[in-house]
Design an enzyme around this catalytic site. Structure first.
Site, short mmCIF file in Angstrom:
data_model
loop_
_atom_site.label_atom_id
_atom_site.label_comp_id
_atom_site.label_asym_id
_atom_site.label_seq_id
_atom_site.Cartn_x
_atom_site.Cartn_y
_atom_site.Cartn_z
N TYR A 1 -13.70 -2.97 10.26
CA TYR A 1 -12.36 -2.38 10.29
C TYR A 1 -11.73 -2.52 11.67
CZ TYR A 1 -8.70 1.08 9.19
OH TYR A 1 -7.50 1.71 8.97
N SER B 1 -4.61 0.44 13.71
CA SER B 1 -5.40 1.67 13.77
C SER B 1 -5.89 1.88 15.19
CB SER B 1 -6.60 1.56 12.82
OG SER B 1 -7.51 2.62 13.04
N ALA C 1 -12.46 -4.79 13.91
CA ALA C 1 -12.15 -6.21 14.12
C ALA C 1 -10.87 -6.60 13.41
CB ALA C 1 -13.32 -7.07 13.63
N LYS D 1 -8.34 -4.63 12.40
CA LYS D 1 -7.16 -3.98 12.95
C LYS D 1 -6.83 -4.48 14.35
CE LYS D 1 -6.00 -1.37 9.46
NZ LYS D 1 -4.75 -1.66 8.73
N VAL E 1 -3.12 -7.78 -2.13
CA VAL E 1 -2.51 -8.43 -0.96
C VAL E 1 -3.36 -9.55 -0.38
CG1 VAL E 1 -1.15 -6.40 -0.34
CG2 VAL E 1 -3.46 -6.68 0.62
N GLY F 1 0.82 -1.21 0.00
CA GLY F 1 0.00 0.00 0.00
C GLY F 1 0.85 1.25 0.00
N ASN G 1 1.19 -2.33 5.25
CA ASN G 1 0.41 -1.11 5.35
C ASN G 1 -0.90 -1.15 4.57
OD1 ASN G 1 0.01 1.94 5.69
ND2 ASN G 1 0.17 1.76 3.46
N ARG H 1 0.32 5.86 -1.79
CA ARG H 1 -0.33 7.08 -1.31
C ARG H 1 -0.40 7.07 0.21
NH1 ARG H 1 -6.80 6.15 -2.55
NH2 ARG H 1 -6.99 4.14 -1.54
#
Length: 253
Positions: free
Chosen positions: A161, A148, A163, A165, A70, A16, A96, A19
Site C-alpha cells: 500500500y 495516503s 509503495a 500510494k 478500475v 470509489g 479515489n 462509501r
C-alpha cells in the site's frame, strides 16, 4: 453564487465513490453545484441508494453511479466513455478507488501485492488515460489523486500500500509538469487515519493507541478530506499543482 457554489456547472468523475472518502466527495461536489458520475466496484445497493438520495436532494443535477473495476483497462475505457456521455463535459477527475491487503512483507503473498498495486496505482493509468485529452483540449480542469500518509512516510505492514500510494504521488508530480501549460492542475491528497470502513476494522485497543499519536486524539472524518478535494477542484486552487497535501491531524509532524 460562485462563492456559494464553487463547482456549479462542472462535470465531476469520482472513482470509489460509494462509501467513505469517495462518498463524502460525491456529496460535497453535488452540494457545491457539480454534476457527478461516480464509480463503484461491488456494492451496487449502497451506490444506488447514495445516488437516489443525492438526486432527491439536488433534482437539477446529475448523480450517476457506474460499476467499474478500475484496474481493468477495458472496463475503465467503457466507464470513461459512458461517464463523459452522461456528463456532457468533464472538469474534475478524482481518482479515489483503492484497497488494502495489509500483511508484513515476509508473509505477503503475490496476489496481495498485485491486488494493491493494480487497484491503487495501475488505476492511475487505466482511468486517467482515457479522460485526459478532454481536459487538455478544453485547456482547463483538475485531477485530484487520493494517496495516503502511508505513501509519504511508509507504514509497517503496508509495504504494498505504501509503495502504491508513493507511486500515486510520483505520478501526480510528473503529470502536473506535463500538462500544466494546458491549464489543468494535478494534485494529490494524502489522508491519514480517517473514520471509514477501513479504520473500523482496526481492533479497539490498537485504534486507541493510534489516536494517542495524533495531536487532536481523534481520527479525521471523510468530510475533512472531501473539503480539500473540492477546494482543489475549484478555481480557488487554480495556482496549486503538483502537490501532495496531507490530511492527518498532525499524525506525522
Amino acid at each position: 453564487m460562485a462563492d456559494d457554489l464553487p463547482l456549479a456547472g462542472r462535470g465531476c468523475i469520482v472513482t470509489g465513490g460509494s462509501r467513505g472518502i469517495g462518498a463524502a466527495v460525491v456529496r460535497l461536489a453535488l452540494a457545491q453545484g457539480a454534476d457527478v458520475v461516480f464509480g463503484y466496484h461491488s456494492e451496487e445497493e449502497r451506490a444506488r441508494a447514495l445516488a437516489d438520495e443525492l438526486r432527491s436532494a439536488h433534482p437539477d443535477q446529475h448523480c450517476v453511479p457506474l460499476r467499474v473495476q478500475v484496474a481493468d483497462t477495458t472496463q475503465a475505457e467503457g466507464f470513461a466513455t459512458t461517464a463523459l456521455d452522461r456528463l456532457g463535459r468533464l472538469d474534475v477527475l478524482v481518482n479515489n478507488a483503492g484497497v488494502t491487503r495489509d500483511a508484513v512483507f515476509a508473509r505477503m503473498g503475490p496476489q496481495q501485492w498485485h491486488d494493491v498495486i493494480a487497484t491503487n496505482l495501475d488505476s492511475m493509468y487505466t482511468i486517467t488515460k482515457p479522460l485526459l485529452m478532454p481536459l487538455v483540449k478544453q485547456r482547463s480542469g483538475a485531477i485530484i489523486n487520493i494517496s495516503s500518509s502511508s505513501g509519504l512516510h511508509g507504514i509497517p505492514g503496508q509495504t504494498a500500500y505504501s509503495a502504491a500510494k508513493a507511486g500515486v504521488i510520483g505520478f501526480t508530480k510528473a503529470l502536473a509538469k506535463e500538462i500544466g501549460a494546458r491549464g489543468v492542475t494535478v494534485n494529490a491528497v494524502a489522508p491519514g487515519l480517517i473514520d471509514t470502513d477501513m479504520t473500523a476494522a482496526i481492533p479497539q485497543d490498537k485504534a486507541e493507541f493510534l489516536k494517542s499519536l495524533i495531536p487532536g486524539q481523534a481520527f479525521g472524518s471523510p468530510e475533512d478530506v472531501a473539503h480539500l478535494v473540492c477546494f482543489l477542484a475549484s478555481d480557488r486552487a487554480r495556482y496549486i499543482t503538483g502537490q501532495a497535501i496531507e490530511v492527518s491531524g498532525g499524525l506525522v509532524v
